[in-house]
Design an enzyme around this catalytic site. Structure first.
Site, PDB file in Angstrom:
ATOM      1  N   GLN A   8      -1.395  35.758 -24.601  1.00  0.00           N
ATOM      2  CA  GLN A   8      -0.686  35.850 -23.323  1.00  0.00           C
ATOM      3  C   GLN A   8      -0.581  37.289 -22.841  1.00  0.00           C
ATOM      4  OE1 GLN A   8       3.041  33.735 -23.663  1.00  0.00           O
ATOM      5  NE2 GLN A   8       2.047  31.916 -24.454  1.00  0.00           N
ATOM      6  N   CYS A   9      -1.638  38.024 -23.001  1.00  0.00           N
ATOM      7  CA  CYS A   9      -1.689  39.449 -22.673  1.00  0.00           C
ATOM      8  C   CYS A   9      -2.643  39.648 -21.496  1.00  0.00           C
ATOM      9  CB  CYS A   9      -2.184  40.201 -23.917  1.00  0.00           C
ATOM     10  SG  CYS A   9      -2.465  41.967 -23.709  1.00  0.00           S
ATOM     11  N   GLY A  10      -2.425  40.679 -20.730  1.00  0.00           N
ATOM     12  CA  GLY A  10      -3.351  41.002 -19.660  1.00  0.00           C
ATOM     13  C   GLY A  10      -4.752  41.316 -20.163  1.00  0.00           C
ATOM     14  N   THR A  35      -6.152  39.628 -22.690  1.00  0.00           N
ATOM     15  CA  THR A  35      -6.663  38.424 -23.344  1.00  0.00           C
ATOM     16  C   THR A  35      -8.094  38.073 -22.934  1.00  0.00           C
ATOM     17  OG1 THR A  35      -4.437  37.584 -23.699  1.00  0.00           O
ATOM     18  CG2 THR A  35      -6.204  35.958 -23.729  1.00  0.00           C
TER      19      THR A  35
END
Length: 169
Positions: A35-37, A39
């Site tokens: 759930q990371c930018g 990803t």
């Protein structure tokens, strides 16, 4: 511990993985999060694996929830997400910590072998990458924002750097 081969991790399916099984190959170790930018880098990592895996590259994705709670799911959830969204087939470990007193021993070693900017050993965010050569030593540390395709020259040099060629996945 002095080489990658000295470590064992637990896979996302709960099995022990002795990293000695990667000896003679080149390994890219990455702390990952769903759930990371950053990803979308999963796609680039998978592309590297599919392109260079037969030449001796292994990729070890290590899910970590230490940065903004961006990997909150279970291992089963992580595997499903990676498979469904990015068709990931490279190895994933169980969730682990990369910083702090309870950091996984592999990550303690990686951080100490190749400190970051200004000599800091801590990992600053998801998708920090370590390239480990055929001799089991850390060659290079890559910033989280380094996209996988930008690592190709370093990977190709590492794959070409030894007589002991490993060609199995």
């Amino acid at each position: 511990m002095s080489t990658l081969s000295d470590f064992t991790v637990t896979t996302a399916t709960g099995e022990p993985l002795a990293l000695a099984s990667l000896a003679g190959g080149v390994t890219l170790v990455v702390n990952v999060a769903s759930q990371c930018g950053l990803t979308p880098q999963y796609a680039g990592l998978e592309s590297l694996w599919r392109t260079y895996g037969t030449q001796g590259l292994s990729i070890l994705g290590c899910p970590c929830n230490q940065f903004g709670g961006q990997e909150p799911g279970t291992e089963a959830t992580i595997l499903q997400f990676c498979s469904t969204h990015f068709d990931v087939t490279f190895s994933l470990t169980s969730k682990l910590n990369v910083n702090g007193d309870d950091a996984d021993p592999l990550w303690q070693w990686l951080r100490n072998e190749k400190p970051g900017l200004l000599g800091t050993t801590s990992i600053k965010w998801n998708f920090t990458k370590f390239l480990v050569g055929r001799d089991g030593q850390v060659i290079e540390r890559f910033d989280p924002t380094t996209v996988p395709s930008d690592m190709i020259p370093a990977i190709e040099r590492a794959l070409a750097a030894s007589a002991g060629v490993r060609t199995t996945r």
